[in-house]
Design an enzyme around this catalytic site. Structure first.
Site, short mmCIF file in Angstrom:
data_model
loop_
_atom_site.label_atom_id
_atom_site.label_comp_id
_atom_site.label_asym_id
_atom_site.label_seq_id
_atom_site.Cartn_x
_atom_site.Cartn_y
_atom_site.Cartn_z
N GLY A 48 0.85 -1.19 0.00
CA GLY A 48 0.00 0.00 0.00
C GLY A 48 0.88 1.23 0.00
N GLU A 49 0.53 2.19 0.82
CA GLU A 49 1.30 3.43 0.89
C GLU A 49 1.80 3.56 2.33
OE1 GLU A 49 3.26 6.73 0.41
OE2 GLU A 49 1.59 6.83 1.81
N CYS A 80 6.10 -5.34 0.52
CA CYS A 80 6.21 -4.03 -0.11
C CYS A 80 6.15 -2.91 0.93
CB CYS A 80 5.15 -3.90 -1.20
SG CYS A 80 5.58 -2.70 -2.45
N HIS A 176 5.07 -8.82 -4.28
CA HIS A 176 3.71 -9.12 -3.80
C HIS A 176 3.31 -10.57 -4.08
CE1 HIS A 176 2.33 -4.95 -3.02
NE2 HIS A 176 3.22 -4.63 -3.94
N GLU A 178 1.02 -12.14 -2.75
CA GLU A 178 -0.45 -12.24 -2.65
C GLU A 178 -1.13 -11.90 -3.97
OE1 GLU A 178 1.35 -9.79 -1.67
OE2 GLU A 178 0.29 -7.89 -1.97
N1 GLN Z 1 5.48 2.87 -2.92
C1 GLN Z 1 4.87 2.40 -1.71
C2 GLN Z 1 5.50 3.05 -0.49
O1 GLN Z 1 6.56 3.59 -0.58
C3 GLN Z 1 4.97 0.89 -1.61
C4 GLN Z 1 4.29 0.26 -2.80
C5 GLN Z 1 3.53 -0.99 -2.50
O2 GLN Z 1 3.33 -1.39 -1.34
N2 GLN Z 1 3.03 -1.60 -3.54
O3 GLN Z 1 4.93 3.05 0.56
#
Ligand code: GLN
Length: 192
Positions: A48-49, A80, A176, A178
């Site tokens: 995610g972010e 990630c 990922h 998943e």
């Molecule tokens: N770019 C995201 C971050 O820096 C990570 C990307 C992802 O989880 N797919 O948080």
């Protein structure tokens, strides 16, 4: 064993739940502090972010129970953004979240052009009996690891960059699993 708690404040948590369903493993979404009950024996931190996830971890009160879980040496799997949340240090961001994984991680390490791509590599060193061969790797604006401390071991490398780490009961992937049909890394996680 018990239930996998999947951090569900933002990001790709539903995809992890779908993999666990395939494996017949119970899970529970963690949206608020009270969701983290005694049934939870392992935790997934999804993609995610990471900046958003970090803020929501604190505002929901989920940060403390998850940090205590990790500190106690219980299993945690970060994918990630989850890898970013686990790292001791980021080389292009001043934030530190759980600070548990002995590595320096670079966010959005592949830049814009190569932000999303696929590859295939092994998870696990050549002499690892739990080695997973030819795993399909899906990257979406992912990080990579720029340096690995003595506590962590390199599990996966692609094009000279470290993208998979293990440190005791901590698993972390810049990719990922998943988002593929391959459940082997989740099975490894459930075996911890
Ligand atoms: N770019 C995201 C971050 O820096 C990570 C990307 C992802 O989880 N797919 O948080």
């Amino acid at each position: 064993h018990g239930v996998t708690g999947i951090l569900a404040v933002q990001g790709a948590f539903a995809e992890h739940a779908a993999v666990l369903d395939k494996l017949g493993a119970p899970w529970k979404l963690l949206r608020a502090a009270e969701d983290f009950d005694e049934s939870i024996d392992r935790v997934i931190l999804p993609g995610g972010e990471s900046t958003t996830q970090g803020k929501l971890l604190h505002s929901t009160g989920l940060f403390e129970p998850i940090a205590a879980h990790i500190k106690a040496g219980k299993p945690v799997f970060g994918t990630c953004a989850g890898m970013i949340l686990l790292a001791k240090k980021l080389d292009n961001d001043d934030n530190v979240y759980f600070g548990a994984l002995d590595a320096v991680v670079r966010r959005n390490a592949y830049g814009r052009q190569l932000g999303s791509f696929q590859a295939t590599a092994d998870f696990g060193a050549a002499d690892d009996p739990q080695r997973i061969t030819d795993f399909p790797l899906v990257f979406i604006r992912g990080p990579y690891v720029v340096s690995v401390g003595p506590e962590a071991t390199v599990e996966t490398e692609v094009d000279g960059h470290v993208v998979g780490l293990r440190q005791g009961n901590i698993l972390a992937t810049a990719f990922h699993p998943e988002l593929t049909d391959d459940t082997r890394i989740h099975e490894l996680f459930l075996s911890l």
